[in-house]
Design an enzyme around this catalytic site. Structure first.
Site, short mmCIF file in Angstrom:
data_model
loop_
_atom_site.label_atom_id
_atom_site.label_comp_id
_atom_site.label_asym_id
_atom_site.label_seq_id
_atom_site.Cartn_x
_atom_site.Cartn_y
_atom_site.Cartn_z
N LYS A 42 0.60 -1.19 -0.05
CA LYS A 42 -0.20 0.06 0.00
C LYS A 42 0.93 1.19 -0.08
CE LYS A 42 -4.21 -1.75 0.53
NZ LYS A 42 -4.17 -3.07 0.32
N ASP A 117 -9.82 -2.33 -2.98
CA ASP A 117 -10.14 -2.50 -1.50
C ASP A 117 -9.61 -1.17 -0.75
OD1 ASP A 117 -7.36 -3.52 -2.10
OD2 ASP A 117 -7.10 -3.69 -0.14
N ASP A 118 -10.48 -1.03 0.25
CA ASP A 118 -10.15 0.31 1.15
C ASP A 118 -10.18 1.64 0.52
OD1 ASP A 118 -9.52 -1.62 3.11
OD2 ASP A 118 -7.36 -1.40 2.91
N TYR A 163 -15.08 -6.69 0.15
CA TYR A 163 -14.33 -7.63 0.23
C TYR A 163 -14.25 -8.48 1.46
CZ TYR A 163 -11.02 -4.62 2.94
OH TYR A 163 -10.32 -3.90 3.78
N ASP A 223 -0.10 -4.68 10.27
CA ASP A 223 -0.10 -3.31 9.94
C ASP A 223 -1.04 -2.36 10.78
OD1 ASP A 223 -2.31 -4.06 8.59
OD2 ASP A 223 -1.56 -3.23 6.68
#
Length: 457
Positions: A42, A117-118, A163, A223
């Site tokens: 990321k 995602d996110d 997801y 994380d």
């Protein structure tokens, strides 16, 4: 039945792995029989935040080398794509992602993943809302466009914006109906970090998506809010029949390669033999393989027991480490922890009958010191470095316990009690989680008991 595709995800937030660490992970994967590696950190800005920028020639050379190493080991390297604030009606945006696929293919890569995602679960641009009925239609269109760049010789994976969860939404149904038949879809389970995965829930979402999902297991990744949790533990609560409902299984590793590998070895053991998998024996095998002696293995296992907070541990059991019987036996030998002791530590296991004896806890404190010293001098420099914050916390708690016992043994020495409080403040500056407030709670009970003894004198 076993999983067809078994892999590792580099998809965490935080400092991405170095290229050397990635090559190390490939060797580890080959050793453990894991055949796919998804590159999607990321915090690689060109992957996600600044995805419209091209990689440098030097970076492309590194990708080419990594892919060559992966191919030599029989591992599929999957190149991840992401796009913050993507405009579905902007041809240039589509062109950037297509261009990255073409550039990667020129370097020998054949498999790709689009990771949405996110991201917001609604359109961010008015033009997109006018062109597409909803986000699922737009994302399916994008996957189809990118899939044309990959077919016929490559694999394509997709992580949708939704997801995890029940897996029965209209969003997922639309994707299932409109995605290319060969596009594989990631799914993390009922939660982002799912405590359990069952065959039934995977079948449910697979039916909605009209294809078997690929499990994206967010363990042992640690994380963001989990960065202070060690996540050195065996894989648990994965049903043995998952392979009957899933097309593949990818485990999300964390920023620290060597500590991730301790847990990933147990994941690999589960994937090789889901029905015969035994968490604890496999974990101890992993620990012994990562250490150079029985004393090192014992130290890592001791720390892992105390630093047991992770998504697969029931939240009511994060404090259920092995030292509680010794603590209870200690206070039982002293007739209790004093009138001013206060309540029991919330979350501790229910006390069980013990033989009153101070010696086991005093021995355990010495053992804590020895284990902390061993961990600070591990033979493997990478494991030593990755464990260092938790090792420091363990060493700090050992000092707190030693000082607290000293204060209890010398109740008339006020300065000794001050040492305990000073050390407590220092240790608590380290936010890495080791046994929660177990030792803080014990130390303060010692101070209260010492105070009561001094008053009676």
């Amino acid at each position: 039945m076993t999983f067809g595709c078994r892999g590792i995800l580099e998809a965490f937030y935080g400092r991405p792995w170095s290229w050397e660490e990635r090559h190390t992970m490939l060797d580890f994967m080959h050793e453990e029989g894991l055949g796919a590696y998804l590159y999607a950190p990321k915090n690689d800005p060109i992957h996600r935040n600044r995805w419209q920028e091209p990689y440098t020639d030097e970076e492309w050379m590194q990708f080419q080398r990594l892919n060559g190493h992966a191919r030599d080991l029989g591992i599929e390297l999957i190149f991840g794509l992401s796009a913050l604030a993507f405009r579905y009606t902007e041809k240039a945006h589509l062109g950037v992602l297509q261009g990255k696929i073409r550039a990667a293919r020129q370097r020998g890569l054949r498999s790709f993943a689009l990771l949405l995602d996110d991201l917001p679960d609604r359109f961010e641009h008015g033009d997109d809302r006018q062109r597409f009925p909803d986000l699922a239609h737009a994302q399916a269109w994008l996957v189809n466009e990118l899939f044309q760049e990959v077919a016929p010789d490559g694999q394509f994976y997709f992580c949708p914006t939704e997801y995890h969860g029940p897996g029965t939404s209209d969003y997922l149904r639309t994707l299932g109906a409109r995605l290319p038949a060969r596009a594989q879809v990631f799914w993390t389970g009922s939660q982002i970090c799912s405590p359990r995965l069952t065959e039934e829930e995977l079948r449910r979402v697979s039916d909605v998506l009209q294809r078997p999902v690929v499990v994206w297991d967010n363990f042992p990744v640690n994380d963001l809010d989990m960065q202070y949790d060690l996540h050195v533990a065996p894989l648990r609560h994965r049903a043995p029949g998952l392979a009957r409902a899933a097309a593949g299984y990818f485990a999300a590793a964390g920023p620290r390669v060597s500590t991730s590998q301790l847990a990933l070895r147990t994941t690999a053991a589960y994937l090789r033999n889901p029905h015969g998998y035994q968490p604890e024996p496999e974990f101890m095998k992993a620990v012994r393989r990562a250490t150079s002696s029985e004393s090192e293995a014992a130290a890592v296992a001791f720390l892992a027991d105390l630093a047991r907070r992770h998504p697969l541990t029931d939240r009511n059991e994060v404090l259920h480490h092995a030292l509680w019987p010794d603590i209870d036996a200690f206070w039982a030998a002293r007739g209790g922890s004093g009138k001013r002791a206060g309540p029991e530590l919330p979350g501790r296991p229910v006390p069980t009958p013990v033989t009153p004896d101070e010696a086991p806890l005093r021995s355990a404190v010495q053992e804590m010191e020895r284990h902390a010293f061993t961990l600070a001098h591990l033979h493997d420099p990478a494991l030593r470095r990755d464990l260092a914050p938790w090792t420091a916390k363990l060493a700090g708690w050992a000092r707190v316990m030693k000082y607290a016992l000293g204060a209890l043994d010398h109740p008339h020495d006020a300065r000794t009690r001050e040492y305990v409080l000073e050390e407590l403040a220092l240790v608590r500056e380290n936010f890495h989680w080791v046994a929660g407030d177990t030792f803080d709670h014990f130390a303060r009970r010692c101070l209260r008991a010492a105070g009561e003894t001094e008053e009676l004198a």
